[in-house]
Design a protein around this motif. Structure first.
Motif: not given
Length: 523
Positions: A18-36
């Motif tokens: 569930g946290f995986g899907w929650w985090g996906k909603s906050r990931t818009r670009n590479a910076s979000d994906y790699l370093v939050a």
């Protein structure tokens, strides 16, 4: 009633997805994906930093050491906490201001030398083996709790980590790690420690039945204590998995004080684990393997339900380390290793028409180099590789030890030297890494061939000692004997250290004519 413990662990595993899907909603670009997005404040940063460094060795292993050696079993985790403290107080603010993604990028920016790129290969080996070791570790809990085969346990647990890590990247891992931090804190400090200590009759009961030597702070032996500090404290100063957490902090102050708080937490965690192990030695004196102590206390001493939460805490500890090292491995592989390997056969704009050279280190900051979809595939692919390693390679710990030794013996001097000594240059760093690595490996091979026991072979400290000494000597000697780093490179480095680079600007520096070091454009 045992089913209640199993149910709690299953609920925890589902929540991680569930946290995986929650985090996906906050990931818009590479910076979000790699370093939050480099946006973590004090609470999230402290919790996730503590979570990523406190894995199976700290939780299950720390309790087991307390069971065998008493209060001195705390030293392994104390060494880890000390490493976090030193990194946070001495280097984390500088690292945070660099606005980069990998340790290898720091070396390229600081030295402007292609010779430092080989560090990415060493870092990839280290992070991948760390992920495989953690994956194999939490599978032992599933074997005890569910009665599954070891390979099946590794596969199921590993797939869960790969899924939530790949879906949302660092945001998913951060949210999951924060939940894991809370579970570990409750499970170890609020439940396991008081229950086990009470069942043992308190410290007086332990002293009466186990003997006063259990309270000897150096009972585990000076050699073991030194080993922990050499391997873990020094390794934590330069590990990609730890640096990548520093990159997530919102400000240099968060990196310094949030990390220092996490370091203190780790030290207290080590003391608590040792006391729990000491209590278990009185309550359950006939446990055959010290790695089983943690699970045996949860199942046989704690009330049903509470035991399940404590087992979930152990799984949480191991999964946080596995997920952190997995995204670190993927970041290094895509940002550093792939372009470096490609450069062996493809050279474009290797040198400019003048003596100057263009230096481009553009990692995940631009869409072409690091789109989120491609990063997900790298996390997935390396995650599957780590699962396979955990299943197939029986002595993953030996492989991790080799990677750790090379990391410290080969890379530590060049990395820390680059942060603290302006006279150090790219030639000195490159030769230092090569010599340190060769001496470390050579000493390790020699000791393994002539080993009389495991402490004389791969697990000996001498490879790191000799590697560090050779690396430091060569770094200083070659740096003094060759021209200093180009003023253009140093100027760009100092601007970045001062925090004069916008968050959205990819690391890079242009060096025009005047003798800058050579770094080819990335393909």
């Amino acid at each position: 009633m045992e089913y209640l413990n199993m149910t709690i662990v299953v609920i925890y595993l589902v929540a991680m997805l569930g946290f995986g899907w929650w985090g996906k909603s906050r990931t818009r670009n590479a910076s979000d994906y790699l370093v939050a997005g480099r946006r973590l404040g004090p609470l999230l940063y402290t919790g996730t930093m503590a979570a990523v460094v406190l894995g199976g060795a700290s939780t299950v292993g720390g309790v087991g050491l307390g069971y065998t050696y008493g209060i001195s079993g705390m030293w392994l985790v104390v060494a880890i906490g000390t490493g976090v403290l030193l990194l946070s107080l001495l280097f984390a603010p500088t690292i945070q201001r660099l606005k980069i993604y990998t340790v290898s990028q720091m070396l390229s920016l600081r030295y402007g030398s292609e010779a430092t790129k080989v560090s990415g290969i060493v870092m990839l080996a280290y992070t991948l083996m760390l992920c495989a070791t953690s994956t194999g570790a939490y599978a032992t809990i599933f074997v005890v709790l569910f009665g599954w085969d070891r390979a099946l346990s590794i596969a199921i647990g590993g797939i869960i980590v790969v899924i939530y890590s790949a879906i949302g990247g660092m945001w998913s891992i951060t949210l999951a790690d924060m939940a894991q931090f809370v579970i570990k804190t409750i499970g170890v400090f609020a439940l396991m420690l008081p229950f086990s200590l009470s069942a043992a009759g308190g410290f007086d009961g332990i002293a009466e039945r186990a003997g006063s030597e259990f309270f000897n702070i150096t009972g585990i032996g000076a050699q073991s204590i030194i080993t922990y500090f050499v391997v873990y404290t020094l390794g934590l100063l330069i590990g990609q998995d730890i640096w990548q957490r520093v990159f997530t902090s919102r400000t240099p102050e968060v990196a310094r004080w949030g990390g220092a708080t996490a370091g203190i937490y780790c030290i207290l965690y080590g003391v608590a684990g040792a006391v729990i192990g000491m209590s278990a030695s009185v309550i359950l004196p006939d446990i055959a393997s010290r790695d089983d102590v943690y699970a045996d206390i949860a199942i046989n001493v704690l009330p049903i339900g509470i035991g399940g939460l404590v087992l979930a805490a152990a799984v949480a500890a191991m999964m946080s380390t596995a997920s952190g090292s997995l995204i670190a491995a993927a970041t290094v592989a895509r940002t550093d290793v792939l372009p470096y390997v490609r450069s062996w056969t493809t050279r474009r704009d290797a040198r400019s028409a003048t003596t100057g050279t263009r230096i481009h280190t553009k990692p995940a900051g631009n869409a072409e180099a690091h789109d989120v979809t491609a990063s997900r595939w790298w996390v997935f692919g390396l995650g599957v590789t780590a699962i396979a390693l955990a299943i197939v390679v029986q002595d993953v710990v030996a492989a991790l030890t080799i990677a750790y030794d090379i990391l410290v013996g080969g890379l530590l001097v060049s990395i820390i030297g680059g942060l603290v000594w302006k006279r150090g240059n790219g030639l000195g760093a490159g030769v230092s890494m090569a010599v340190g690595t060769l001496v470390t490996l050579g000493t390790m091979i020699y000791l393994e061939v002539n080993a009389e026991n495991q402490y004389d072979g791969i697990y000996a400290n001498e490879p790191i000692y000799f590697g560090l000494a050779a690396s430091a000597f060569v770094y200083i000697a070659v740096s003094f004997a060759s021209p200093p780093t180009s003023p253009a490179v140093m100027s760009a480095w100092e601007d970045r250290v001062a925090g004069n680079v916008p968050d959205d600007e990819a690391p890079g520096v242009e060096a025009s004519a005047g003798g800058a070091s050579a770094l080819p454009d990335r393909p």
